[in-house]
Design an enzyme around this catalytic site. Structure first.
Site, short mmCIF file in Angstrom:
data_model
loop_
_atom_site.label_atom_id
_atom_site.label_comp_id
_atom_site.label_asym_id
_atom_site.label_seq_id
_atom_site.Cartn_x
_atom_site.Cartn_y
_atom_site.Cartn_z
N CYS A 20 0.87 -1.18 0.00
CA CYS A 20 0.00 0.00 0.00
C CYS A 20 0.91 1.23 0.00
O CYS A 20 2.08 1.13 -0.39
CB CYS A 20 -0.99 -0.02 1.16
SG CYS A 20 -0.24 -0.01 2.80
N ARG A 26 -3.51 -0.55 5.24
CA ARG A 26 -4.09 -1.62 4.43
C ARG A 26 -3.20 -2.84 4.28
O ARG A 26 -3.66 -3.97 4.53
CB ARG A 26 -4.44 -1.08 3.03
CG ARG A 26 -5.59 -0.11 3.04
CD ARG A 26 -5.66 0.65 1.73
NE ARG A 26 -4.51 1.55 1.58
CZ ARG A 26 -4.23 2.27 0.50
NH1 ARG A 26 -5.02 2.17 -0.55
NH2 ARG A 26 -3.18 3.07 0.47
N ASP A 138 -7.88 3.93 0.42
CA ASP A 138 -7.02 4.40 1.53
C ASP A 138 -7.91 4.90 2.68
O ASP A 138 -8.65 5.87 2.52
CB ASP A 138 -6.15 5.53 0.98
CG ASP A 138 -5.15 6.04 2.00
OD1 ASP A 138 -5.26 5.67 3.18
OD2 ASP A 138 -4.26 6.80 1.60
#
Ligand code: 4NP
Length: 170
Positions: A20, A26, A138
């Site tokens: 990420c 994440r 995100d």
């Protein structure tokens, strides 16, 4: 077993790298969940999972507390993570060759893709984490509910990849 034996052993493992932006939300969540699902499928000793960010801002830091709380509430162990930066060695084998590099969003995918030459075999190892090609958005600047949504997407994706990795290794 010596340290070099241990390293040689690791090099034999099928390796999945999760990516990420910051490697504090994440991809660390996906790292914990995928390891858990691989272990449940009996693949823990055949597959290694690593994770990293396309940005190096948070290197060495633990998970974002909201990511950790979301995982903990769902029964996962969020305590072991330390953030890393993406690594050319995934492709040239100089550090830890990755067999599969899974990006959370299109920007992360582009960041990893930029590390790879036009070697089709290497390009083919870079995929989106969600198998339908959609993004795991995100959650960093949003609220707590964003983390719950991310966990649900990650659990689905990790389930699908566990099955695909099992087929690949069989
Ligand atoms: P991640 O989330 O890429 O899922 O780890 C983010 C973490 C940190 C930042 C942005 C996104 N940041 O701007 O520091």
């Amino acid at each position: 077993m010596s340290a070099s034996d241990e390293r040689r052993g690791d090099a034999d493992l099928y390796t999945v790298a999760l990516v990420c932006l910051g490697n504090i939300c994440r991809s660390p969540m996906a790292h914990v969940v995928l390891e858990d699902k691989l272990a449940a499928a009996g693949l823990a000793d055949r597959v290694r999972v690593v994770s990293a960010g396309t940005a190096g801002w948070h290197v060495g830091k633990p998970m974002d507390p909201r990511a950790a709380a979301t995982l903990t509430a769902a029964g996962y162990d969020a305590t072991r993570h330390r953030a890393r930066h993406i690594d050319d060695g995934w492709f040239d084998g100089s550090t830890e060759r990755a067999d599969l590099v899974l990006a959370m969003d299109a920007s992360n995918h582009a960041g990893v893709r930029a590390m790879v030459t036009d070697d089709a075999q290497a390009v083919g190892r870079v995929r989106m984490f969600r198998q339908d090609g959609a993004e795991v958005p995100d959650p960093y600047y949003g609220g707590d509910e964003g983390f719950a949504d991310v966990l649900a997407m990650i659990e689905d994706g990790a389930e699908a990849w566990t099955e695909e990795i099992r087929r690949t290794l069989d």
